[in-house]
Design an enzyme around this catalytic site. Structure first.
Site, mmCIF file in Angstrom:
data_model
loop_
_atom_site.group_PDB
_atom_site.id
_atom_site.type_symbol
_atom_site.label_atom_id
_atom_site.label_comp_id
_atom_site.label_asym_id
_atom_site.label_seq_id
_atom_site.Cartn_x
_atom_site.Cartn_y
_atom_site.Cartn_z
ATOM 1 N N LYS A 71 2.235 -25.449 -35.671
ATOM 2 C CA LYS A 71 1.063 -26.652 -36.081
ATOM 3 C C LYS A 71 -0.426 -26.936 -34.577
ATOM 4 C CE LYS A 71 1.908 -31.463 -36.482
ATOM 5 N NZ LYS A 71 3.308 -30.430 -36.561
ATOM 6 N N THR A 73 0.428 -25.101 -31.719
ATOM 7 C CA THR A 73 -0.337 -23.809 -31.637
ATOM 8 C C THR A 73 -1.769 -23.685 -32.340
ATOM 9 O OG1 THR A 73 1.894 -22.772 -30.843
ATOM 10 C CG2 THR A 73 0.158 -21.456 -31.080
ATOM 11 N N ARG A 94 -1.068 -35.479 -29.273
ATOM 12 C CA ARG A 94 -0.039 -36.298 -28.342
ATOM 13 C C ARG A 94 0.948 -35.746 -27.321
ATOM 14 N NH1 ARG A 94 4.273 -36.157 -33.358
ATOM 15 N NH2 ARG A 94 3.557 -34.199 -33.805
ATOM 16 N N LYS A 105 13.675 -28.336 -29.773
ATOM 17 C CA LYS A 105 12.797 -27.129 -29.365
ATOM 18 C C LYS A 105 12.534 -26.776 -28.201
ATOM 19 C CE LYS A 105 8.794 -29.673 -31.598
ATOM 20 N NZ LYS A 105 7.614 -30.325 -31.597
ATOM 21 N N ALA A 273 6.530 -37.608 -36.421
ATOM 22 C CA ALA A 273 6.630 -38.661 -37.256
ATOM 23 C C ALA A 273 7.767 -38.366 -39.222
ATOM 24 C CB ALA A 273 5.310 -37.223 -38.218
ATOM 25 N N PHE A 301 5.334 -32.519 -37.367
ATOM 26 C CA PHE A 301 5.984 -32.005 -38.651
ATOM 27 C C PHE A 301 4.936 -31.715 -40.157
ATOM 28 C CE2 PHE A 301 9.057 -34.756 -36.376
ATOM 29 C CZ PHE A 301 9.742 -33.417 -36.146
ATOM 30 N N PHE A 381 2.791 -13.818 -37.381
ATOM 31 C CA PHE A 381 3.792 -13.224 -36.430
ATOM 32 C C PHE A 381 4.011 -11.654 -36.716
ATOM 33 C CE2 PHE A 381 4.831 -17.521 -36.923
ATOM 34 C CZ PHE A 381 6.349 -17.408 -35.702
ATOM 35 N N TRP A 410 -2.506 -16.849 -31.382
ATOM 36 C CA TRP A 410 -0.808 -16.959 -30.525
ATOM 37 C C TRP A 410 -1.111 -15.273 -29.658
ATOM 38 C CZ3 TRP A 410 3.203 -12.993 -29.353
ATOM 39 C CH2 TRP A 410 3.711 -13.854 -28.870
#
Length: 557
Positions: A71, A73, A94, A105, A273, A301, A381, A410
């Site tokens: 999210k 990214t 944030r 993470k 969240a 999230f 991906f 990405w």
């Protein structure tokens, strides 16, 4: 060295004044923290109020899985993509918490060619905002116990002190404890505990305030305990709000950084969240809206938590009107929702994908209920197959009436998000947004909880404990019935059971506790087994973080 870290280290950063200049911020309005980070001047921010607002775009996601969604990214990639097609875009994010950085993470600054930099500084102490919030919160804790020690003129019932201490670290041993042991010099013994800083009401006040004066007023309204007659006692009555605001006077100014491709990003505040309201500061979002044609922000999230709170708390309280929502998913995560084990996600599996995509479909339906148009971003991906992407696009179009765009930010940076950027612009310019919260202010608190559970989570009902039900009635009797609800629930499922994937329906959401956040302006409903002080996993990310022989930090990715 990870690919993400290698890309971050290979990037050439521009001086922060050059980034500021792109959105019309003069160097005189910057308070630099080194060469590549700066806080914005209060006087400059105040001078923005008469400018028109840009367009606000929310990036949210399906429920998180170990397979990854991306999210943040995607938020960064979309901001870069909008700038690539000639729009003046500002990203609003944030700040990372040290809890997940050293816990599950690792870093939280994006990935691949869609990152905000300098990565190490942002992920660690940054400009000290979280430390200031922690200190302000714990100053209030110290003042409560000091007041009781010196005579307790406000009449605290020490069994009914509701203000817990905080620490920006995952430490399960601090969840429940006893303070004041050791005799009379150390005060009165009582039960206490720690939450993580991102769940602090001071963090929420900080992120919802529109300036220092409003922040101080919010801090003064915080209810910290009750008398034996159950009369609330506030931080204002302890004369704590002024000193707390002094500790936050620099922190409240937004932080300016840049992406790898030189897009400006304001990173400020950081409530989780799953246990808090999950959005960056209102001050940063409003500043970004004055500085950019488009503002891309994210909420933590999955959309059942972050987006719902963004709409029902942040937008309601701040008067924000989002014009589009980007819902992020990955082929891998959707297959995991369809029952595929993590070790098998690299293999094409159209059957599991068609089963798991119901999670995405539920989120699309939920987001539309707020009156904002939705587009799906499939974060690519390398293990994805074209057949899998084609299946997602077909189901989204035929069953959910929404477009799905394949995104490669990405790997390719802004170029990989250009198609998404153009479609987001078209959604915004289409003028179909008619934002509205899903419940009115006047609805009773228990009915607000039930509305979120049934409308967003697909639940049949809620099971509110007798203590929580009595507390809700007391909150309403005290004049807090118009406040919105901040649900504290597992992020991994629409239910309160983290193992229940897909789009479960007919379950009952247990509400074990409710907490009044009078300063922030909401009521927290704590569901199931969720904890407001997380614990570290069996193998914490901290065990792999170190400084190498060249003095560089390893392991943050």
């Amino acid at each position: 060295m990870s690919h993400d870290l290698a890309v971050a280290r290979a990037a050439t950063l521009q001086p922060i004044a050059a980034i500021a200049d792109k959105i019309g911020i003069p160097s005189s309005a910057l308070d630099p923290y080194g060469k590549h980070i700066a806080k914005l001047d209060e006087e400059f921010l105040a001078g923005l109020k008469d400018r028109p607002d840009g367009r606000l775009v929310l990036v949210t996601a399906i429920n998180p899985t170990p397979a990854g969604e991306g999210k943040t990214t995607t938020t960064i990639g979309l901001g870069d993509g909008l700038n690539r097609i000639g729009k003046r875009a500002v990203i609003a994010l944030r700040e990372p918490s040290l809890g997940p950085v050293f816990g599950t993470k690792g870093g939280a600054t994006g990935g691949g060619k869609a990152q905000v930099l300098p990565m190490e500084a942002i992920n660690l102490h940054f400009t000290g905002d979280f430390h200031a919030i922690t200190s302000a919160h714990n100053l209030l804790s110290a003042l409560i116990d000091n007041h009781i020690h010196w005579g307790n003129s406000l009449g605290f019932d020490t069994r009914r002190i509701v203000w817990r201490r905080v620490l920006d670290m995952n430490d399960r041993a601090l969840r429940q404890l006893v303070v004041g042991l050791g005799g009379a010099p150390n005060g009165f013994s009582r039960e206490d505990g720690f939450d993580i800083t991102v769940a602090s009401e001071v963090m929420a006040c900080f992120c919802l305030a529109d300036g220092l004066a409003d922040l101080e007023a919010r801090l003064a309204r915080i209810v910290v305990g009750y008398t034996r007659a159950k009369k609330p006692i506030t931080a204002g009555e302890l004369n704590a709000a002024g000193a707390m605001t002094v500790l936050l006077k620099d922190a409240i100014r937004p932080n300016l950084v840049q992406t790898i491709e030189g897009s400006p990003a304001l990173i400020h505040g950081g409530p989780f969240a799953n246990i808090a309201h999950g959005c960056n500061s209102v001050i940063a979002t409003r500043a970004a809206l004055k500085l950019g044609d488009y503002v891309v922000t994210e909420a933590g999230f999955g959309a059942d938590l972050g987006a719902e709170k963004f709409f029902d708390i942040k937008c309601r309280k701040a008067g924000l009107k989002p014009e589009a929502v980007v819902l992020v998913a990955t082929v891998r995560a959707l297959k995991m929702n369809g029952g595929v084990a993590k070790a098998d996600l690299a293999r094409e599996n159209l059957d599991a994908l068609s089963k798991g995509i119901v999670n995405l479909g539920r989120h699309v339906k939920n987001l539309r209920s707020f009156g904002v148009p939705v587009i799906v971003a499939i974060n690519h991906f390398t293990t994805d197959s074209e057949a899998e992407h084609a299946l997602i696009a077909r189901i989204c179009a035929d069953d959910y009436g929404v477009e799905a765009v394949q995104c490669r930010h990405w790997a390719d940076g802004a170029a990989g998000a250009e198609e998404l950027a153009r479609k987001v612009v078209a959604l915004c310019e289409g003028g179909t947004a008619a934002f509205k919260p899903i419940y009115p202010d006047v609805m009773p608190l228990a009915d607000k909880i039930r509305t979120i559970a049934t409308s967003i989570y697909g639940a049949a009902d809620v099971a509110i404990s007798s203590k929580a039900a009595a507390d809700l009635q007391a909150f309403e009797a005290a004049g807090y019935g118009n406040l919105p609800i901040c649900m504290a629930k597992t992020q991994y499922s629409f239910s309160a059971d983290p193992t229940l994937l897909g789009a479960p329906s007919g379950h009952v959401v247990p509400v074990r506790e409710v907490r009044l956040s009078a300063g922030a302006g909401f009521v927290v409903a704590i569901c199931g087994d969720i904890m407001t002080m997380p614990g570290l996993p069996r193998l914490p990310a901290a065990e792999a973080i170190h400084i190498n022989a060249e003095g560089q930090i390893e392991g943050l990715f």
